[in-house]
Design an enzyme around this catalytic site. Structure first.
Site, short mmCIF file in Angstrom:
data_model
loop_
_atom_site.label_atom_id
_atom_site.label_comp_id
_atom_site.label_asym_id
_atom_site.label_seq_id
_atom_site.Cartn_x
_atom_site.Cartn_y
_atom_site.Cartn_z
N CYS A 307 0.83 -1.20 0.00
CA CYS A 307 0.00 0.00 0.00
C CYS A 307 0.87 1.26 0.00
CB CYS A 307 -0.95 -0.02 1.19
SG CYS A 307 -0.12 -0.43 2.71
N GLU A 404 -3.99 3.46 -8.11
CA GLU A 404 -3.08 2.49 -7.50
C GLU A 404 -2.98 1.27 -8.41
OE1 GLU A 404 -4.29 0.38 -3.80
OE2 GLU A 404 -2.32 0.99 -3.08
P1 NAI Z 1 -10.23 -6.07 -1.58
O1 NAI Z 1 -10.36 -4.78 -0.90
O2 NAI Z 1 -11.40 -6.56 -2.38
O3 NAI Z 1 -9.87 -7.24 -0.53
C1 NAI Z 1 -9.33 -7.05 0.75
C2 NAI Z 1 -10.12 -7.85 1.78
O4 NAI Z 1 -11.47 -7.39 1.79
C3 NAI Z 1 -10.20 -9.35 1.52
O5 NAI Z 1 -10.20 -10.06 2.75
C4 NAI Z 1 -11.56 -9.50 0.86
O6 NAI Z 1 -12.11 -10.79 1.02
C5 NAI Z 1 -12.37 -8.47 1.61
N1 NAI Z 1 -13.55 -7.98 0.88
C6 NAI Z 1 -13.72 -7.86 -0.45
N2 NAI Z 1 -14.96 -7.39 -0.72
C7 NAI Z 1 -15.58 -7.18 0.46
C8 NAI Z 1 -16.86 -6.70 0.85
N3 NAI Z 1 -17.76 -6.33 -0.05
N4 NAI Z 1 -17.14 -6.60 2.17
C9 NAI Z 1 -16.23 -6.96 3.10
N5 NAI Z 1 -15.01 -7.44 2.80
C10 NAI Z 1 -14.68 -7.55 1.49
O7 NAI Z 1 -8.95 -6.01 -2.50
P2 NAI Z 1 -8.61 -6.87 -3.81
O8 NAI Z 1 -9.82 -6.97 -4.69
O9 NAI Z 1 -8.01 -8.14 -3.38
O10 NAI Z 1 -7.51 -5.97 -4.49
C11 NAI Z 1 -7.92 -4.84 -5.26
C12 NAI Z 1 -7.00 -3.69 -5.08
O11 NAI Z 1 -7.08 -3.25 -3.74
C13 NAI Z 1 -5.52 -3.97 -5.29
O12 NAI Z 1 -5.16 -3.91 -6.65
C14 NAI Z 1 -4.92 -2.83 -4.50
O13 NAI Z 1 -4.95 -1.67 -5.28
C15 NAI Z 1 -5.86 -2.67 -3.34
N6 NAI Z 1 -5.38 -3.36 -2.14
C16 NAI Z 1 -4.80 -2.61 -1.14
C17 NAI Z 1 -4.26 -3.24 -0.05
C18 NAI Z 1 -3.61 -2.46 1.04
O14 NAI Z 1 -2.69 -2.97 1.68
N7 NAI Z 1 -4.05 -1.27 1.35
C19 NAI Z 1 -4.26 -4.69 0.10
C20 NAI Z 1 -4.95 -5.39 -0.96
C21 NAI Z 1 -5.47 -4.72 -2.03
#
Ligand code: NAI
Ligand code: MG
Length: 503
Positions: A307, A404
């Site tokens: 991030c 990002e």
């Molecule tokens: P995401 O935000 O969908 O997933 C992160 C977590 O949220 C996972 O445990 C997932 O199961 C959960 N999640 C997903 N949809 C949800 C919902 N509707 N309600 C509650 N929980 C939910 O991230 P994703 O799709 O894996 O990655 C997409 C982008 O997000 C990446 O390309 C990156 O830009 C960003 N990202 C940022 C991170 C950080 O460290 N700030 C970590 C992972 C992704």
């Protein structure tokens, strides 16, 4: 430059990890390992080979409900509720020791699940997680209130106490699976909360091994519940659950906004650690070797899936060409391969979805006029590998500069001005505000600019550095609240004021 996957074939997985992977992977609810109510499981892949390495229980709303009931019971009654702060501290410390004890095994599981180089998994993810539990254990006995000198007429004794916020839902991502579990669990446990943890569906394995270690450490049943499953089902249900007092989330800004909306139902407390588009700003007097190595690591470490990745690199025009040449050379030196090979320094991206997203961004960059200096494509024919990529001729209006990417892709831009106000303006020209790095030997410039940058963390002559004692979090759309340090305890406690009339 020809970038290839140099060692795609992994060495043999150790016997104990092999046999652990083969065992059924269930949900941890109320101190028991149970199947999902639906009986469903999902497959977990090795992102370097795309081979299935485990099957994991697919928890959904029904399992979240069960886990919340168990966390509520553990919070309101039972041994956890009665435990002394020093006893909680001891358990949290012991968990850190167990992480260190099983460090090699945890690192191997993390590498197989996430793809990251094993040397990084061992030194950063496992050691950082063990250290987080040990550091946070100290807060259990230090959660003091204050005595307050009130001015109301009469004779009063007024003071505050800090109490655990209650049942906490924690939703974590896949980029640092074990470490994100540690960042979330350690302070919540020290504060006396009980927890329902929802790991990312891409990388559920180390959280499950951690669950076993939580039981081995001796935490009472129901204090930590772990429900593996998908975001749209298990995660969404946890975020809107009426009996959850607080939700802590790390992931995309898009889902962060959905969490805020879901939390409105019972106005549960929310903390968020979201995306970033962090600038690295290089001045002409910066030490060239340190800066090239540091800005390369800022974007290529963890395959850019950080991030805080230094994804917008601004270099003064006097050193711009040297920095770009240096980054290109660093990209060429990276050893792409299966993370279990010890020489690997760049593994695959975590999933097909992430691979598609990152290569899609590179294509968009090209279409919008960016010049690919190095990399710019997928590599290999098996895993989700993407070449380390440097994009030049980029500008503030391009998608690749604004959004990002979360991959090993840096957008470089030269600047001419020396005026710090102008430099801060382009550094701050983003909806995010997680981190930034400043590369210079001039102390006045470094510390003055650090104050002008709208970000939760500013590094000087380094990037991606952190410590359990140092608060971490985002300005603007990078999030709400601060994790780590003393500040994280604010997220897991309520302040109660007690006023006594002395009659
Ligand atoms: P995401 O935000 O969908 O997933 C992160 C977590 O949220 C996972 O445990 C997932 O199961 C959960 N999640 C997903 N949809 C949800 C919902 N509707 N309600 C509650 N929980 C939910 O991230 P994703 O799709 O894996 O990655 C997409 C982008 O997000 C990446 O390309 C990156 O830009 C960003 N990202 C940022 C991170 C950080 O460290 N700030 C970590 C992972 C992704
Ligand atoms: Mg998502």
């Amino acid at each position: 430059m020809n970038i290839a996957v140099k060692s795609p074939t992994p060495p043999a997985v150790s016997a104990n990890v092999k046999s652990w992977l083969a065992k059924p992977k269930k949900l941890l609810i109320g101190g028991e390992w149970v199947e999902a109510r639906s009986g469903k499981t999902f497959a977990v892949e090795d992102p370097a080979t795309r081979e299935i390495i485990a099957q994991v229980a697919e928890g959904d709303a029904a399992d979240i409900d069960r886990a919340v009931v168990s966390a509520r019971k553990a919070f309101e009654s039972g041994p956890w509720h009665r435990m002394l702060p020093a006893e909680r501290a001891e358990l949290v410390w012991r968990l850190g020791d167990l992480l260190a004890k099983y460090g090699d095994e945890l690192a191997e599981i993390e590498t197989l699940d996430n793809g990251k180089p094993i040397t990084h998994a061992r030194a950063v993810d496992v050691e950082g997680s063990a250290g987080m539990f040990r550091y946070m254990s100290g807060w259990a006995t230090r959660l003091t209130g204050e005595t307050i000198p009130v001015s109301s007429p009469g004779n009063w004794f007024a003071y505050t106490v800090r109490e655990p916020v209650g049942v906490v839902g924690q939703i974590i991502p896949w980029n640092f699976p074990l470490m994100m579990a540690a960042w979330k669990l350690a302070p919540a446990l020290s504060a006396g909360c009980t927890i329902v943890l929802k790991p990312a569906e891409q990388t559920p394995l180390t959280a499950l091994r951690l669950g076993e270690l939580i039981m081995e450490a001796g935490f009472p049943a129901g204090v930590v519940n772990i429900v593996t499953g998908f975001g749209e089902t298990a995660g969404a249900h946890l975020a809107k659950h009426p009996d959850v007092d607080k939700i802590a989330f790390t992931g995309s800004t898009e889902v962060g906004k959905m969490i805020v909306a879901s939390a409105a139902g019972n106005l549960k407390k929310v903390s968020l650690e979201l995306g970033g588009k962090s600038p690295a700003i290089v001045f002409p007097d910066a030490d060239l070797d340190t800066t090239v190595a540091g800005t390369a690591s800022a974007i290529f470490f963890n395959m850019g899936q950080c991030c805080t990745a230094g994804s917008r690199l601004f270099a003064h025009k006097k050193v711009f060409d040297k920095i770009v040449a240096g980054l290109t050379s660093e990209a060429g030196k990276l050893h792409l391969g299966h993370g279990l090979n010890r020489e690997t320094t760049l593994g695959p991206l975590v999933s097909e979805e992430q691979h598609r997203r990152v290569t899609g961004y590179i294509e968009t960059g090209r279409k919008e006029g960016a010049e690919v200096v190095v990399g710019g494509s997928a590599v290999g024919n098996r895993g989700h590998f993407v070449a380390p990529t440097v994009l030049a001729k980029t500008n503030r209006d391009m998608t690749v500069v604004r959004e990002e990417i979360f991959g090993p892709v840096v957008c470089v831009q030269p600047f001419e001005e020396d005026d710090l106000d102008n430099i801060a303006r382009f550094a701050n020209d983003t909806e995010y505000g997680l981190a930034a790095s400043i590369w210079t030997q001039n102390l006045t410039r470094a510390h003055s600019l650090a104050r002008m940058i709208k970000a939760g963390t500013v590094w000087i002559n380094t990037h991606n550095w952190g410590d359990a004692a140092l608060p971490f979090g985002g300005y603007k759309q990078s999030g709400w609240g601060r994790e780590m340090g003393k500040e994280v305890m604010e997220l897991y406690t309520e302040t109660k004021s007690i006023g006594a009339r002395l009659v």
